[in-house]
Design an enzyme around this catalytic site. Structure first.
Site, short mmCIF file in Angstrom:
data_model
loop_
_atom_site.label_atom_id
_atom_site.label_comp_id
_atom_site.label_asym_id
_atom_site.label_seq_id
_atom_site.Cartn_x
_atom_site.Cartn_y
_atom_site.Cartn_z
N TYR A 69 0.08 2.87 5.93
CA TYR A 69 0.97 2.27 4.92
C TYR A 69 2.33 2.96 4.89
CZ TYR A 69 -3.08 -0.29 3.17
OH TYR A 69 -4.15 -1.13 3.07
N ARG A 101 -9.29 -6.39 -11.08
CA ARG A 101 -8.86 -7.69 -11.59
C ARG A 101 -9.96 -8.69 -11.86
NH1 ARG A 101 -4.56 -8.13 -6.97
NH2 ARG A 101 -6.34 -7.03 -6.11
N ARG A 161 -4.08 -3.73 -17.89
CA ARG A 161 -3.09 -3.78 -16.82
C ARG A 161 -1.77 -4.36 -17.35
NH1 ARG A 161 0.23 -4.33 -13.63
NH2 ARG A 161 0.19 -4.90 -11.44
N ASP A 190 -5.03 5.20 -6.98
CA ASP A 190 -4.88 4.50 -5.71
C ASP A 190 -4.71 5.54 -4.61
OD1 ASP A 190 -4.49 1.58 -4.72
OD2 ASP A 190 -3.09 2.78 -3.57
N ARG A 244 -14.01 -0.36 -5.71
CA ARG A 244 -13.04 -1.11 -6.50
C ARG A 244 -13.68 -1.78 -7.71
NH1 ARG A 244 -8.34 -1.89 -3.01
NH2 ARG A 244 -7.47 -3.04 -4.72
O1 CP3 Z 1 -12.61 1.70 -6.96
C1 CP3 Z 1 -12.00 1.74 -8.05
O2 CP3 Z 1 -12.28 1.02 -9.02
C2 CP3 Z 1 -10.94 2.82 -8.23
C3 CP3 Z 1 -9.61 2.40 -7.99
C4 CP3 Z 1 -9.06 2.12 -6.59
C5 CP3 Z 1 -7.93 1.29 -6.41
N1 CP3 Z 1 -7.55 1.35 -5.11
C6 CP3 Z 1 -7.28 0.51 -7.48
C7 CP3 Z 1 -6.37 -0.60 -7.12
C8 CP3 Z 1 -9.40 2.65 -5.34
C9 CP3 Z 1 -10.55 3.55 -4.94
C10 CP3 Z 1 -8.42 2.14 -4.41
C11 CP3 Z 1 -8.41 2.50 -2.98
C12 CP3 Z 1 -7.45 1.86 -2.08
N2 CP3 Z 1 -6.17 1.47 -2.34
C13 CP3 Z 1 -7.70 1.63 -0.70
C14 CP3 Z 1 -8.96 2.03 0.03
C15 CP3 Z 1 -10.07 1.08 -0.22
C16 CP3 Z 1 -9.84 -0.31 0.30
O3 CP3 Z 1 -9.89 -1.23 -0.54
O4 CP3 Z 1 -9.62 -0.48 1.50
C17 CP3 Z 1 -6.54 1.05 -0.15
C18 CP3 Z 1 -6.34 0.62 1.29
C19 CP3 Z 1 -5.57 0.95 -1.20
C20 CP3 Z 1 -4.17 0.45 -1.10
C21 CP3 Z 1 -3.94 -0.71 -1.98
N3 CP3 Z 1 -3.87 -0.65 -3.36
C22 CP3 Z 1 -3.73 -2.05 -1.60
C23 CP3 Z 1 -3.71 -2.57 -0.18
C24 CP3 Z 1 -3.54 -2.78 -2.77
C25 CP3 Z 1 -3.18 -4.24 -2.87
C26 CP3 Z 1 -4.36 -5.12 -2.68
C27 CP3 Z 1 -5.03 -5.34 -3.99
O5 CP3 Z 1 -6.26 -5.23 -4.06
O6 CP3 Z 1 -4.30 -5.61 -4.95
C28 CP3 Z 1 -3.68 -1.89 -3.87
C29 CP3 Z 1 -3.58 -2.22 -5.32
C30 CP3 Z 1 -4.72 -1.82 -6.20
N4 CP3 Z 1 -5.41 -0.65 -6.13
C31 CP3 Z 1 -5.22 -2.59 -7.29
C32 CP3 Z 1 -6.26 -1.83 -7.88
C33 CP3 Z 1 -7.07 -2.17 -9.09
C34 CP3 Z 1 -4.68 -3.92 -7.76
C35 CP3 Z 1 -3.39 -3.72 -8.46
C36 CP3 Z 1 -3.26 -4.51 -9.74
O7 CP3 Z 1 -4.11 -4.38 -10.65
O8 CP3 Z 1 -2.26 -5.24 -9.87
#
Ligand code: CP3
Length: 340
Positions: free
Chosen positions: A148, A27, A36, A73, A23
């Site tokens: 999910y 943010r 964003r 994502d 990640r």
């Molecule tokens: O690693 C990176 O920089 C690449 C991008 C990436 C995102 N999500 C961007 C994201 C990757 C590899 C993921 C994987 C992901 N997404 C997982 C597996 C890894 C982990 O963290 O367990 C999971 C379970 C998700 C599902 C997901 N997406 C959740 C639960 C959430 C909400 C929680 C949160 O962190 O906001 C997201 C949203 C998300 N995915 C954001 C980002 C940058 C935040 C959204 C925003 O910018 O408003």
């Protein structure tokens, strides 16, 4: 080869180790929050190759990590299969909970074309990366994605998906098969677009008993690995079965993945044992990075003393927290780069 990350995945020891962070685009970076805002919704950002490429590159420009990871994502796969998906501020992903009868109606024929913006993103990133920086493609593992889809949101214990798997064994197997097929095709598409390696995120691998772990975590990923290898035999596959604990070893043996991503709860002595069999990646507690100072440097030091002697990629044990100060990331990198 100039990409340190790929050298490690090919079984070489590299010192100081290559580093990237799960990640790493997100943010905690002001430049991410700016883009964003421009994109409107998070899903728009994922589906807009120009903006997604830009945020993929932001952490590379700022920190010089050894790998960029596609910005997207894990939930774009169920979205491409026709499930609704939105991201709510402060709540995370929201979907309509999947029913048994929905499984046969998942729209597989159209999925790859809905997912194709990611291929464009990878091409754009690749064109702007130096020869030293790898690009990682990714997807969620079928089990984590299903948690999910079935609950319709994040849950503390994944009980809805675990119960679904117990109540409806056949339907659950059909869902796993569908997700494994489409996810493998998605990763193959990412590799054809230029990804140097791929990572499969199984963030909720740690909540299953032994039989369920074999059925929901090992079998689908093994199937994906075989399918990817048939199309792209040489491309390294990293798997991150977070929280898998004592199952990590049979997971590595049975799935046949190239390398393992380790979460921070894994004892370093056990990690070093695993590393005799395959390259490992990890596993700093993201809260040490958030806290900074001595707890950070001591965490980095302990990991290096245990894992620097064999093929190793430095990373966090899970995604970086949005509250993490950028100066702590710099301090961590200075510590790693000062190694001789
Ligand atoms: O690693 C990176 O920089 C690449 C991008 C990436 C995102 N999500 C961007 C994201 C990757 C590899 C993921 C994987 C992901 N997404 C997982 C597996 C890894 C982990 O963290 O367990 C999971 C379970 C998700 C599902 C997901 N997406 C959740 C639960 C959430 C909400 C929680 C949160 O962190 O906001 C997201 C949203 C998300 N995915 C954001 C980002 C940058 C935040 C959204 C925003 O910018 O408003």
């Amino acid at each position: 080869m100039m990409k340190k990350l790929l050298n490690v995945l090919n079984g070489e020891k590299v010192f100081p180790p290559p580093v990237w962070l799960m990640r790493q685009a997100g943010r905690y970076l002001p430049e991410y929050r700016e883009i964003r805002k421009q994109a409107g919704s998070f899903l728009h950002l994922c589906q807009n190759p120009a903006l997604a490429a830009e945020v993929t590159l932001q952490p590379i420009r700022r920190f010089g990590f050894d790998a960029a990871i596609l910005f997207s994502d894990i939930l774009v796969v169920p979205h491409a299969l026709g499930r609704d998906l939105r991201f709510e501020e402060g709540r995370g992903p929201i979907m309509t909970p999947l029913q048994q009868s929905d499984i046969a109606r998942l729209n597989r024929d159209n999925a790859l074309s809905v997912l194709s913006p990611a291929f464009e993103t990878i091409k754009k990133v690749k064109a702007q990366l130096s020869d030293n920086t790898a690009i990682i493609g990714f997807c969620g593992a079928p089990w984590t994605v299903a948690t999910y889809m079935i609950a319709g949101q994040a849950t503390p214990d994944q009980a809805p998906a675990r119960l679904f798997a117990y109540h409806y064994k056949q339907d659950f197997a059909a869902l796993m098969r569908c997700l494994a097929d489409v996810s493998a095709e998605y990763l193959i598409g990412q590799i054809k677009a230029g990804a140097d390696c791929v990572q499969i995120f199984d963030s909720w691998a740690g909540v299953l008993d032994e039989q369920s772990f074999a059925a929901a975590c090992i079998a689908p990923v093994r199937y994906m690995v075989q399918k990817i290898r048939a199309a792209c035999p040489k491309v390294p596959i990293i798997a991150f079965p977070r929280g898998a604990g004592l199952f990590y070893r049979t997971y590595a043996e049975k799935t046949g993945v190239t390398a393992l991503g380790l979460d921070w709860t894994m004892p370093l002595s056990f990690a070093a044992k695993l590393q005799e069999k395959l390259p490992v990646q990890g596993n700093l507690d993201p809260l040490r990075l958030m806290a900074g100072g001595e707890v950070l440097s001591q965490g980095v030091e302990a990991i290096l003393s245990a894992l620097q002697y064999r093929p190793f990629i430095f990373n966090l044990g899970h995604g970086i927290m949005p509250q993490t100060p950028i100066s702590h990331v710099d301090a961590m990198l200075n510590q790693l780069r000062a190694l001789r």
